[in-house]
Design a protein around this motif. Structure first.
Motif, PDB file in Angstrom:
ATOM      1  N   ASP A   1     -16.277  -5.782  -3.828  1.00  0.00           N
ATOM      2  CA  ASP A   1     -15.413  -5.940  -2.664  1.00  0.00           C
ATOM      3  C   ASP A   1     -14.071  -6.520  -3.096  1.00  0.00           C
ATOM      4  O   ASP A   1     -14.002  -7.359  -3.995  1.00  0.00           O
ATOM      5  CB  ASP A   1     -16.038  -6.909  -1.653  1.00  0.00           C
TER       6      ASP A   1
ATOM      7  N   ASP B   1     -14.244   3.498   5.271  1.00  0.00           N
ATOM      8  CA  ASP B   1     -14.838   2.158   5.317  1.00  0.00           C
ATOM      9  C   ASP B   1     -15.063   1.617   3.910  1.00  0.00           C
ATOM     10  O   ASP B   1     -14.833   0.441   3.646  1.00  0.00           O
ATOM     11  CB  ASP B   1     -16.153   2.188   6.091  1.00  0.00           C
ATOM     12  N   GLU B   2     -15.507   2.491   3.004  1.00  0.00           N
ATOM     13  CA  GLU B   2     -15.696   2.078   1.616  1.00  0.00           C
ATOM     14  C   GLU B   2     -14.360   1.691   0.986  1.00  0.00           C
ATOM     15  O   GLU B   2     -14.272   0.716   0.252  1.00  0.00           O
ATOM     16  CB  GLU B   2     -16.366   3.184   0.805  1.00  0.00           C
TER      17      GLU B   2
ATOM     18  N   LYS C   1     -11.728   0.493   2.516  1.00  0.00           N
ATOM     19  CA  LYS C   1     -11.338  -0.807   3.064  1.00  0.00           C
ATOM     20  C   LYS C   1     -12.126  -1.933   2.404  1.00  0.00           C
ATOM     21  O   LYS C   1     -11.604  -3.009   2.136  1.00  0.00           O
ATOM     22  CB  LYS C   1     -11.550  -0.829   4.577  1.00  0.00           C
ATOM     23  N   ARG C   2     -13.402  -1.685   2.111  1.00  0.00           N
ATOM     24  CA  ARG C   2     -14.255  -2.699   1.492  1.00  0.00           C
ATOM     25  C   ARG C   2     -13.773  -3.059   0.094  1.00  0.00           C
ATOM     26  O   ARG C   2     -13.734  -4.239  -0.274  1.00  0.00           O
ATOM     27  CB  ARG C   2     -15.703  -2.199   1.427  1.00  0.00           C
TER      28      ARG C   2
END
Length: 102
Positions: free
Chosen positions: A13, A36-37, A39-40
């Motif tokens: 992350d 989403d990945e 952003k993570r």
């Protein structure tokens, strides 16, 4: 990597500055988990670069039915909370977006 599955990226992350998606916009539109990945794994000041074929009838690149427009991608980004989107000129046959994570 397999960005279509949550947690598939074996990247820590908040550990990268830039994620690029090139010629995979149709995949993101069909399954936006990749956003989403991204952003993570991005630092809070990270960016996403998206480049894809313009939806035209050119004989090269993806078939027309598989090409997504820049506007389709901007709408998807907005629905996932991305609002700082810069349009890029990416040549005669491609479009581009630079998305700032905030």
């Amino acid at each position: 990597s397999d960005f279509e599955r949550v947690g598939a990226l074996k990247i820590a992350d908040r550990s990268v500055d830039l994620v690029s998606f090139v010629n995979v916009t149709r995949v993101l539109l069909d399954n936006p988990v990749g956003l989403d990945e991204a952003k993570r794994i991005l630092y809070t000041s990270g960016k996403i670069l998206i480049v894809d074929w313009k939806p035209d009838d050119a004989v090269f690149g993806s078939p027309h039915a598989q090409k997504a427009s820049q506007e389709d991608m901007v709408q998807l980004l907005a629905s996932h909370g991305y609002s700082d989107v810069q349009y890029l000129e990416a040549g005669e046959k491609h479009w581009g977006l630079l998305v700032q994570i905030s």
